[in-house]
Design a protein around this motif. Structure first.
Motif, mmCIF file in Angstrom:
data_model
loop_
_atom_site.group_PDB
_atom_site.id
_atom_site.type_symbol
_atom_site.label_atom_id
_atom_site.label_comp_id
_atom_site.label_asym_id
_atom_site.label_seq_id
_atom_site.Cartn_x
_atom_site.Cartn_y
_atom_site.Cartn_z
ATOM 1 N N ASP A 1 -1.937 15.159 7.912
ATOM 2 C CA ASP A 1 -0.886 14.141 7.976
ATOM 3 C C ASP A 1 -0.505 13.646 6.581
ATOM 4 N N SER A 2 -1.489 13.531 5.690
ATOM 5 C CA SER A 2 -1.182 13.042 4.343
ATOM 6 C C SER A 2 -0.323 14.039 3.578
ATOM 7 N N PHE A 3 -0.469 15.331 3.891
ATOM 8 C CA PHE A 3 0.328 16.357 3.217
ATOM 9 C C PHE A 3 1.797 16.328 3.665
ATOM 10 N N LYS A 4 2.073 15.713 4.820
ATOM 11 C CA LYS A 4 3.471 15.629 5.270
ATOM 12 C C LYS A 4 4.279 14.711 4.366
ATOM 13 N N PHE A 5 3.655 13.652 3.883
ATOM 14 C CA PHE A 5 4.320 12.691 2.990
ATOM 15 C C PHE A 5 3.396 12.400 1.815
ATOM 16 N N PRO A 6 3.231 13.371 0.891
ATOM 17 C CA PRO A 6 2.258 13.225 -0.202
ATOM 18 C C PRO A 6 2.559 12.019 -1.095
ATOM 19 N N SER A 7 1.539 11.227 -1.359
ATOM 20 C CA SER A 7 1.684 10.019 -2.177
ATOM 21 C C SER A 7 0.355 9.723 -2.856
ATOM 22 N N ASP A 8 0.427 9.065 -4.007
ATOM 23 C CA ASP A 8 -0.812 8.676 -4.701
ATOM 24 C C ASP A 8 -1.332 7.342 -4.176
ATOM 25 N N LYS A 9 -0.634 6.734 -3.220
ATOM 26 C CA LYS A 9 -1.067 5.456 -2.659
ATOM 27 C C LYS A 9 -2.091 5.695 -1.558
ATOM 28 N N VAL A 10 -3.220 4.993 -1.623
ATOM 29 C CA VAL A 10 -4.253 5.124 -0.602
ATOM 30 C C VAL A 10 -4.647 3.751 -0.100
ATOM 31 N N ALA A 11 -5.221 3.716 1.101
ATOM 32 C CA ALA A 11 -5.700 2.460 1.662
ATOM 33 C C ALA A 11 -7.062 2.139 1.079
ATOM 34 N N ASP A 12 -7.231 0.917 0.579
ATOM 35 C CA ASP A 12 -8.514 0.493 0.001
ATOM 36 C C ASP A 12 -9.347 -0.253 1.030
ATOM 37 N N THR B 1 -13.431 9.951 -5.604
ATOM 38 C CA THR B 1 -12.692 9.126 -4.651
ATOM 39 C C THR B 1 -11.773 8.147 -5.387
ATOM 40 N N ASN B 2 -10.545 8.050 -4.910
ATOM 41 C CA ASN B 2 -9.579 7.089 -5.437
ATOM 42 C C ASN B 2 -9.904 5.717 -4.849
ATOM 43 N N THR B 3 -10.391 4.800 -5.707
ATOM 44 C CA THR B 3 -10.717 3.446 -5.263
ATOM 45 C C THR B 3 -10.013 2.418 -6.130
ATOM 46 N N ARG B 4 -9.878 1.216 -5.594
ATOM 47 C CA ARG B 4 -9.232 0.128 -6.331
ATOM 48 C C ARG B 4 -9.976 -0.172 -7.634
ATOM 49 N N GLU B 5 -11.282 -0.201 -7.565
ATOM 50 C CA GLU B 5 -12.087 -0.496 -8.748
ATOM 51 C C GLU B 5 -11.877 0.548 -9.843
ATOM 52 N N ARG B 6 -11.836 1.819 -9.461
ATOM 53 C CA ARG B 6 -11.640 2.878 -10.454
ATOM 54 C C ARG B 6 -10.231 2.863 -11.026
ATOM 55 N N ARG B 7 -9.245 2.440 -10.221
ATOM 56 C CA ARG B 7 -7.873 2.399 -10.725
ATOM 57 C C ARG B 7 -7.670 1.345 -11.812
ATOM 58 N N GLU B 8 -8.644 0.489 -12.009
ATOM 59 C CA GLU B 8 -8.573 -0.447 -13.126
ATOM 60 C C GLU B 8 -8.838 0.263 -14.453
ATOM 61 N N GLN B 9 -9.396 1.475 -14.388
ATOM 62 C CA GLN B 9 -9.713 2.226 -15.596
ATOM 63 C C GLN B 9 -8.910 3.516 -15.737
ATOM 64 N N VAL B 10 -8.613 4.166 -14.597
ATOM 65 C CA VAL B 10 -7.936 5.462 -14.623
ATOM 66 C C VAL B 10 -6.841 5.495 -13.566
ATOM 67 N N ALA B 11 -6.050 6.561 -13.599
ATOM 68 C CA ALA B 11 -5.033 6.784 -12.569
ATOM 69 C C ALA B 11 -5.454 7.988 -11.732
ATOM 70 N N PHE B 12 -4.857 8.111 -10.547
ATOM 71 C CA PHE B 12 -5.124 9.237 -9.659
ATOM 72 C C PHE B 12 -3.802 9.857 -9.231
ATOM 73 N N THR B 13 -3.813 11.164 -9.019
ATOM 74 C CA THR B 13 -2.637 11.829 -8.488
ATOM 75 C C THR B 13 -2.762 11.926 -6.964
ATOM 76 N N ILE B 14 -2.017 12.826 -6.332
ATOM 77 C CA ILE B 14 -1.984 12.971 -4.876
ATOM 78 C C ILE B 14 -3.355 13.405 -4.354
ATOM 79 N N PRO B 15 -3.890 12.760 -3.310
ATOM 80 C CA PRO B 15 -5.183 13.196 -2.754
ATOM 81 C C PRO B 15 -5.137 14.647 -2.280
ATOM 82 N N HIS B 16 -6.215 15.384 -2.564
ATOM 83 C CA HIS B 16 -6.285 16.781 -2.137
ATOM 84 C C HIS B 16 -7.332 17.003 -1.052
#
Length: 321
Positions: free
Chosen positions: A310-321, A134-149
Motif C-alpha cells: 500500500d505504501s508503494f501506491k503513494f510513495p512518501s517520506d512521511k511516516v507515522a510516529d 527505522t525512520n523515527t521522529r528522534e532520528r529525524r532531528e539529526q538526519v533525513a530519510f527518503t521513501i521507505p523501502h
C-alpha cells in the motif's frame, strides 16, 4: 530545494529603477531576470545550497554506508557489500550519474555499525546509509530519510526448545538486542516498571546478539522480524530457532541522508519514486526476499506485506510516529 514554478518572460515585471548614483549593470540584470523567469538558479547558488552535491561533483565519488550483518538489506559476503538496500542505493547512484551528467561517478563503500551509522551521515563520512534503519521522529532531528523501502515489526527470536512464545514468558530472563537500535529502546521501555524483572544485554551487532542466543547466554533476541528471519535462515540448524508471532512495534525502514541538503534529497527521493513506479523496487524485493541469496543460497521466502504494498501506491517520506 524544489525549484519554484517557471513563469513566462512576459509575466516578469521590470525591476524597480536603481537608487540615484548606483547604476545596475545590464548583463547581471538580464541574468537575474532570466533566472527568475525560468526558475533556474546561478551555479554558485546551486553549489552553496547543496554541499553534498557539490562534493560529489568535485570528487566524482558517492559514498555508501553499509552494514556487516543486516541480511538481506546490507551485509558482507566474500568481502563485498550485498543486499536489497545496497541495490536501491546503486539505483540512486545511476540516477545521479544522469542528473549530474557524471557518467564516471564512482561508488565508495563505508562500513558502519548500528551505533555509528547516524554519526556517519551527520559527520559527512557517508552520503547515504544503505541498511535497515527505522525512520523515527528522534532520528529525524539529526538526519533525513527518503521513501521507505520496507516495513518490519519487532519480534523475538528464541531457541525452539525454550518454551518461550510470548513476552510474558520472559519474566526474570535475559534479553539481548543490538546497540543503537529501536528494538533496544522498546525493551528498556517494557522493562521500565521492573515488573518483568528482565536482564537486558547489549550486543555490538546482530551477529553477536544471535550468537548469544545460540550459546545460551541470552534467552531471546529482540529485533526487527525480517533481520531475525535472515539470521535464522543462515544458521547451521535453522529449525533450532523460532521467531515468535507476537508483534511489539511497526518499523518503516528507509535510506538515511543529510538533513541539511534539500537539493540532494530531492534527487534521491525522485530516484526512489521512479524505481517504485517502474516496478524495479518490486523486482529487487523478489530478488532478496523470495529467491536464493548469498552467502548460502537460502531463500527467506517472505512475501511483501500489505503495508509495504500500500505504501508503494503513494510513495512518501512521511511516516507515522
Amino acid at each position: 530545494m524544489i525549484h519554484p514554478r517557471s513563469q513566462s518572460l512576459r509575466d516578469a515585471r521590470p525591476a524597480r529603477a536603481p537608487a540615484r548614483g548606483r547604476a545596475l549593470p545590464l548583463l547581471p540584470a538580464l541574468l537575474l531576470t532570466l533566472c527568475l523567469a525560468t526558475g533556474a538558479r546561478p551555479a554558485a547558488a546551486q553549489s552553496s545550497a547543496s554541499p553534498v552535491l557539490q562534493r560529489i561533483q568535485q570528487t566524482g565519488v558517492l559514498r555508501l554506508a553499509h552494514r556487516e550483518s543486516s541480511v538481506p538489506f546490507s551485509f558482507v559476503a566474500d568481502g563485498k557489500p550485498y543486499g536489497y538496500a545496497i541495490d536501491l542505493c546503486l539505483r540512486v547512484a545511476d540516477a545521479l550519474r544522469t542528473a549530474l551528467k557524471l557518467p564516471g561517478l564512482k561508488v565508495e563503500y563505508v562500513p558502519v555499525t548500528p551505533a555509528n551509522r547516524i554519526a556517519a551521515i551527520v559527520d559527512g563520512k557517508a552520503d547515504l546509509e544503505c541498511g535497515s534503519t527505522t525512520n523515527t521522529r528522534e532520528r529525524r532531528e539529526q538526519v533525513a530519510f527518503t521513501i521507505p523501502h520496507y516495513i518490519a515489526g519487532i519480534r523475538m527470536l528464541v531457541r525452539t526448545d525454550s518454551g518461550i512464545r510470548k513476552l510474558a514468558d520472559l519474566r526474570g530472563k535475559t534479553l539481548v538486542s543490538t546497540t543503537g537500535t529501536t528494538s533496544l529502546v522498546v525493551i528498556r521501555q517494557i522493562n521500565g516498571s521492573g515488573a518483568m524483572q528482565l536482564k537486558v544485554v547489549e550486543a555490538k551487532d546482530h551477529a553477536e546478539a544471535f550468537g548469544m542466543v545460540e550459546q545460551g547466554k541470552a534467552d531471546a533476541f529482540v529485533m526487527d522480524d525480517v533481520l531475525l528471519y535472515g539470521l535464522r535462515a543462515n544458521a547451521r540448524n535453522p529449525a533450532s530457532y523460532t521467531v515468535t508471532n507476537e508483534l511489539l512495534t511497526i518499523e518503516p525502514y528507509a535510506i538515511m541522508l543529510s538533513r541539511h541538503d534539500a537539493e540532494f534529497k530531492r534527487l534521491v527521493d525522485k530516484a526512489m519514486v521512479d524505481s517504485i513506479y517502474s516496478q524495479d523496487t518490486q523486482k529487487l524485493y523478489k530478488k532478496w526476499f523470495q529467491s536464493p541469496i548469498p552467502p548460502q543460497g537460502v531463500n527467506l521466502d517472505i512475501p511483501m506485506s500489505y503495508l509495504l504494498r500500500d505504501s508503494f501506491k503513494f510513495p512518501s517520506d512521511k511516516v507515522a510516529d
